[in-house]
Structure formats: structure tokens, C-alpha cells
Design a protein around this motif. Structure first.
Motif, short mmCIF file in Angstrom:
data_model
loop_
_atom_site.label_atom_id
_atom_site.label_comp_id
_atom_site.label_asym_id
_atom_site.label_seq_id
_atom_site.Cartn_x
_atom_site.Cartn_y
_atom_site.Cartn_z
N SER A 1 -3.30 0.56 -3.61
CA SER A 1 -3.00 -0.78 -3.11
C SER A 1 -2.61 -1.63 -4.30
O SER A 1 -3.09 -1.41 -5.42
N PHE B 1 0.83 -1.19 0.00
CA PHE B 1 0.00 0.00 0.00
C PHE B 1 0.87 1.25 0.00
O PHE B 1 1.96 1.26 0.57
N LEU C 1 -0.01 -3.94 9.38
CA LEU C 1 0.75 -3.24 8.34
C LEU C 1 2.08 -2.80 8.94
O LEU C 1 2.12 -2.26 10.04
N TYR D 1 0.43 5.24 1.14
CA TYR D 1 -0.36 6.25 1.82
C TYR D 1 0.31 7.61 1.64
O TYR D 1 1.53 7.70 1.57
N LEU E 1 -5.01 6.57 2.24
CA LEU E 1 -4.70 5.53 1.29
C LEU E 1 -4.84 6.04 -0.14
O LEU E 1 -5.87 6.60 -0.50
N GLN F 1 0.56 11.34 3.52
CA GLN F 1 0.32 11.99 4.80
C GLN F 1 0.74 13.45 4.73
O GLN F 1 1.94 13.75 4.61
N SER G 1 -3.60 12.61 9.26
CA SER G 1 -3.44 11.16 9.31
C SER G 1 -3.18 10.62 7.90
O SER G 1 -3.46 11.30 6.91
N PRO G 2 -2.65 9.41 7.79
CA PRO G 2 -2.37 8.83 6.47
C PRO G 2 -3.65 8.60 5.67
O PRO G 2 -4.67 8.18 6.21
N PHE H 1 5.09 -0.25 8.21
CA PHE H 1 5.31 0.97 7.44
C PHE H 1 6.79 1.28 7.31
O PHE H 1 7.59 1.03 8.23
N GLY H 2 7.15 1.87 6.18
CA GLY H 2 8.44 2.49 6.05
C GLY H 2 8.44 3.84 6.74
O GLY H 2 7.40 4.30 7.23
#
Lengths: 115, 115
Positions: free
Chosen positions: B49, B34, B103, B36, B46, B38, B43-44, B105-106
Motif C-alpha cells: 500500500s 494498493f 477500491l 495485490y 495485498l 492474485q 483471491s487477491p 481495480f485495474g
């Protein structure tokens, strides 16, 4: 339709106090997730619910953190005896299911400041 | 090695150019990917995907997945100043195990599109 809602939007508390953060998922979403984002950092997974069971609690930082969910509805994240390192934005997300497609949609977050 | 790594930023591109954001992941069993967006203080959100190898296009966004190389990217065509944000890559392990819903996240790549 309505998105994920969280309350309060901001919370300032004194060290040692308990706090409760609330999340209301998107209607019809069976899975609910809690993440934490410290200032300038990435998102950390805390816990997720499928229905009212929590298959994965691996991200909860300590036993001061707990969460519950009523049915497929509201969830509450509780932090007991707050510490300054708990200061962060707490984000809740929901998805239709934890199986198959996993698009998670985030709420606006609760900014927690522990003084 | 971090579980999810994104190309170091910040990334600055002129308006109208293509922005290329890259992400590698360490868990070869990962199934769902995914992107996202931000905005600062938000907030993130989407935006894409992808679950299968290859390209997936949605408007000005194209996600690319190469599971053999454990690599996922996001291209933003005709970049606009409103695209300026932090882009987060997120990975899910998919079916099986208690980490199904999690999830990872990076750290995110900050993109600036200048007029």
C-alpha cells in the motif's frame, strides 16, 4: 489470526433460484466489502459496510442484489432470481476502518455458477 | 478512459531480473493506492500500500507513487518463478463522499518469471 472466511466456497444453482452468500470478516474489522470477479475480468465493487450501515451501494448491478450485515460481524449477499450473467466469483474483504488506512484483506471467495 | 489502467501484458522476465508493473489512474482526487497479487484460481493478496508521493520498499517489492502524473508502479527485484501471478493495481478516492470505501481495480498484468 483467522482471515476473512466465506461460505459456501462453491455454489451451483439453477437460473431463477435465489442464493445467499456469507462472509465472516477478520475480527475487529469494522468495514466489509463485496466485489465480483467474472471469469478473466477485473474486480467490480458491489457494496461496502461501515458497521451495519451501507454508505455505498452503487455497485449493485440490479435490484435482484441485496446485502445486509449484522453489527460488525457477518454479512450476507443475496441474489434473487439468479441469471446466467450472475456467474462469477464473489469476493468479500474487510478492513479495520473505512477511514484512514484502507488495507482490504480478501476472503477465498464463493464461486457461483448459474445453469 | 478507464479509471485505472495497467500496462498490457503478459509480462515475461527471467529469474533474477527486475519486473516493472505500471498503473495510471484518472481520478486526481485519489488518495490511497494498493498492489495485490492474485494467483490463478485464488483471491487477491495485498502486497503493498502507498499513500504518499515517492518510494516505499518492502523486501523485494518497491511501490512508487507520483500523484502529479497520476501514476503508480511496482518493482519486483530478484524476480522468482513463485512471483508468477496476476498483479492488480487498486485505487481509493480517500476521504469524503460515499465512495470512501470503494477500491477501483485495474484489469491486472500477468507476470511470468521463467527460470
Amino acid at each position: 489470526g483467522a482471515g476473512v472466511s466465506q461460505s459456501p466456497s462453491n455454489k451451483v444453482t439453477e437460473k431463477g433460484k435465489d442464493v445467499e452468500l456469507r462472509c465472516d470478516p477478520i475480527s475487529g474489522h469494522t468495514a466489509l466489502y463485496w466485489y465480483r470477479q467474472r471469469l478473466g475480468q477485473g474486480l467490480e465493487f458491489l457494496i461496502y459496510f461501515q458497521g451495519n450501515s451501507a454508505p455505498d451501494k452503487s455497485g449493485l448491478p440490479s435490484d435482484r442484489f441485496s446485502a445486509e450485515r449484522t453489527g460488525e460481524s457477518v454479512s450476507t449477499l443475496t441474489i434473487q432470481r439468479t441469471q446466467q450473467e450472475d456467474s462469477a466469483v464473489y469476493l468479500c474483504a474487510s478492513s479495520f476502518t473505512s477511514g484512514g488506512a484502507l488495507e482490504q484483506y480478501f476472503g477465498p471467495g464463493t464461486r457461483l455458477t448459474v445453469t | 478512459q478507464k479509471e485505472v489502467e495497467q500496462n498490457s501484458g503478459p509480462l515475461s522476465v527471467p529469474e533474477g531480473a527486475i519486473a516493472s508493473l505500471n498503473c495510471t489512474y484518472s481520478d486526481r482526487g485519489s488518495q490511497s493506492f494498493f498492489w495485490y497479487r492474485q494467483y490463478s484460481g485464488k483471491s487477491p493478496e495485498l502486497i503493498m500500500s502507498i499513500y504518499s508521493n515517492g518510494d516505499k520498499e518492502d523486501g523485494r517489492f518497491t511501490a512508487q507513487l507520483n500523484k502529479a502524473s497520476q501514476y503508480v508502479s511496482l518493482l519486483i527485484r530478484d524476480s522468482q518463478p513463485s512471483d508468477s501471478a496476476t498483479y492488480l493495481c487498486a485505487v481509493n478516492r480517500g476521504a469524503g463522499g460515499t465512495s470512501y470505501g470503494k477500491l477501483t481495480f485495474g484489469q491486472g498484468t500477468i507476470l511470468t518469471v521463467h527460470p
